[in-house]
Scaffold this active site. Structure first.
Site, PDB file in Angstrom:
ATOM      1  N   THR A 207       0.715  -1.164   0.140  1.00 16.13           N
ATOM      2  CA  THR A 207      -0.055   0.174  -0.006  1.00 16.13           C
ATOM      3  C   THR A 207       0.969   1.207   0.147  1.00 16.13           C
ATOM      4  O   THR A 207       1.948   1.265   0.284  1.00 16.13           O
ATOM      5  CB  THR A 207      -0.992   0.194   1.135  1.00 16.13           C
ATOM      6  OG1 THR A 207      -0.146   0.400   2.446  1.00 16.13           O
ATOM      7  CG2 THR A 207      -1.679  -1.340   1.440  1.00 16.13           C
TER       8      THR A 207
ATOM      9  N   SER B 227       2.229   4.519  -4.705  1.00 16.51           N
ATOM     10  CA  SER B 227       2.655   5.375  -5.849  1.00 16.51           C
ATOM     11  C   SER B 227       3.772   6.103  -5.780  1.00 16.51           C
ATOM     12  O   SER B 227       4.256   6.736  -6.784  1.00 16.51           O
ATOM     13  CB  SER B 227       1.241   6.355  -6.078  1.00 16.51           C
ATOM     14  OG  SER B 227       1.179   6.856  -4.392  1.00 16.51           O
TER      15      SER B 227
ATOM     16  N   TYR C 288       0.961  13.204  13.948  1.00 16.81           N
ATOM     17  CA  TYR C 288       1.813  12.275  13.275  1.00 16.81           C
ATOM     18  C   TYR C 288       2.408  11.426  14.352  1.00 16.81           C
ATOM     19  O   TYR C 288       2.439  10.103  14.012  1.00 16.81           O
ATOM     20  CB  TYR C 288       2.833  12.900  12.411  1.00 16.81           C
ATOM     21  CG  TYR C 288       3.311  11.876  11.436  1.00 16.81           C
ATOM     22  CD1 TYR C 288       2.736  11.298  10.090  1.00 16.81           C
ATOM     23  CD2 TYR C 288       4.799  11.750  11.737  1.00 16.81           C
ATOM     24  CE1 TYR C 288       3.715  10.351   9.631  1.00 16.81           C
ATOM     25  CE2 TYR C 288       5.477  10.758  10.827  1.00 16.81           C
ATOM     26  CZ  TYR C 288       4.850  10.148   9.792  1.00 16.81           C
ATOM     27  OH  TYR C 288       5.764   9.372   9.114  1.00 16.81           O
TER      28      TYR C 288
END
Length: 336
Positions: free
Chosen positions: A13, A16, A156
Site C-alpha cells: 500500500t 505510488s 503524526y
C-alpha cells in the site's frame, strides 16, 4: 522460512511514491510478483509499466486504505491474480506538520484514518489468507517518532505510536496462535521522499523540513527486502533505537535537549512557503509521484548503523551489553 523474493507475492500500500514506489521497483527487479495499491491509478500504472519493462509482474489495484471495503477487495484481487499473498506491506501514510493549537480536528481524524486504520484494515484483510496458508509476513512501516514524540508532529507521532502498539500486540498474538505468520515493524528516521514538499499538510506557513539525519528511500527499501526474507521484530533505519532507549531511561532529557536553542523547531523550518496543497483529501498530480524528494543533497544513501546492528540483533545486544558493563565500571571508579 519465507519464500525467496523471486517467489514472493507482495502487496504494497502507498506504492505510488516514496518508500512504497522504491520498494516495489526493487522487488520487481528481484522477480517478485507485486500488487500495487494507492489512490492514484495513473501513478500506479506508470510504476507497473516500469516494473514490467524490467521483467517483473505487477497488478494495479487503486485503493484508499481508509476505506475497509476497498482494502478487502485489494486482498481478494491479489489472491485472484496470483493465487496467494506471501507478504503484505502496510506503507500508506499521511504527514501533518502543525502545532496542536493550529491543527484542526478534521486534520487529526483523516491522519488517523489513513495511518492507523489503514494499517489495521490491511492487516485484517491479509490475515484470513495468511492464516489459511499457515505462513506469510506482515510488514508495518512506522517511524522513529513513534518511539519518541516530536513537537510540530504531535498527531503524526501519535499515529505512529498507535502503529507500533498495534504491531507489538499483533506479533505476540500470532506467535501464540499462528507461528508461521511473522510481523515486522520498520522504524525509519527522516526519509527523502516527496512526502514533505508535495504531499504533507502544513499548518506552519512553510514546507516542513525532515529532521536530520535524512536517508534516501532506498535505505528503507533495502531494509524491507531484507525483512521479507529475514523477519525481525522491529528494524530501525538510522540510529532511532538509541534515542528511544535514551528517552525511556531519562524521559525528561530529550524534552530539554529539544528546547535548547529551539533545536527541533529550527530543524523543521524551511524558507519555502507552503502552497496549501496536500494529499489528505485527494491524490496529487501524477508527476509528483516519484521515489525521492528535494533533500537529496542532504540525504545519506544507506544507514551503516542499520546494516551492522539492526539486521543483526545478536551483534546489537552484545554491543549494548558491553556498553552497559563499561558504564557500570566507570560509575564504580568514579564513586570511589
Amino acid at each position: 522460512m519465507p519464500r525467496p523474493l523471486r517467489e514472493q507475492v507482495v502487496v504494497i500500500t502507498g506504492a505510488s511514491s516514496g518508500i512504497g514506489r522504491e520498494t516495489a521497483l526493487r522487488l520487481g527487479q528481484r522477480g517478485a510478483s507485486l500488487v500495487l495499491a494507492a489512490r492514484n491509478a495513473e501513478a500506479l500504472t506508470s510504476l507497473a509499466r516500469e516494473i514490467e519493462q524490467a521483467g517483473g509482474q505487477a497488478h494495479v489495484v487503486p485503493t484508499d486504505v481508509a476505506d475497509w471495503p476497498q482494502v478487502e477487495k485489494l486482498a481478494q484481487a491479489a489472491v485472484d491474480r496470483f493465487g496467494r499473498i506471501d507478504t503484505w506491506i502496510n506503507n500508506a501514510g499521511l504527514y501533518l506538520a502543525a502545532r496542536v493549537e493550529d491543527m484542526t480536528i478534521d486534520d487529526a481524524i483523516r491522519l488517523m484514518q489513513v495511518n492507523v486504520l489503514g494499517t489495521i484494515h490491511g492487516t485484517k484483510a491479509a490475515l484470513p489468507h495468511l492464516i489459511r496458508q499457515r505462513q506469510g509476513t506482515i510488514i508495518n512501516v512506522g517511524s522513529a517518532v513513534g518511539a519518541r514524540g516530536t513537537p510540530l508532529l504531535a498527531a503524526y507521532s501519535a499515529s505512529k505510536f498507535a502503529v507500533k502498539g498495534f504491531t507489538e500486540a499483533l506479533r505476540v498474538e500470532l506467535a501464540r496462535d499462528h507461528p508461521g505468520i511473522k510481523v515486522v515493524l520498520i522504524m525509519p528516521l527522516s526519509i527523502n521522499t516527496p512526502l514533505f514538499t508535495n504531499h504533507a499538510r502544513s499548518r506552519l506557513g512553510f514546507v516542513p523540513h525532515p529532521i536530520p539525519p535524512i536517508y534516501e528511500p532506498g535505505a528503507v527499501a533495502d531494509t524491507i527486502l531484507f525483512a521479507i526474507e529475514h523477519p525481525r521484530a522491529d528494524i530501525y533505519i538510522g540510529p532511532g533505537r538509541p534515542l528511544a532507549i535514551l528517552n525511556a531511561a531519562m524521559p525528561g532529557l530529550l524534552d530539554r535537549l529539544m528546547l535548547v536553542r529551539d533545536l527541533v523547531f529550527r530543524a523543521q523550518h524551511t524558507d519555502q512557503a507552503d502552497d496549501g496543497r496536500d494529499t489528505f483529501d485527494a491524490p496529487m498530480p501524477t508527476e509528483t509521484y516519484t521515489t525521492t524528494g528535494q533533500f537529496t543533497a542532504k540525504a545519506k544513501p544507506t544507514s551503516l548503523y542499520t546494516r551492522v546492528l539492526e539486521h543483526h540483533p545478536a551483534t546489537r545486544l552484545a554491543l549494548m551489553g558491553a556498553a552497559l558493563v563499561a558504564g557500570w565500571s566507570l560509575a564504580r571508579r568514579l564513586g570511589r
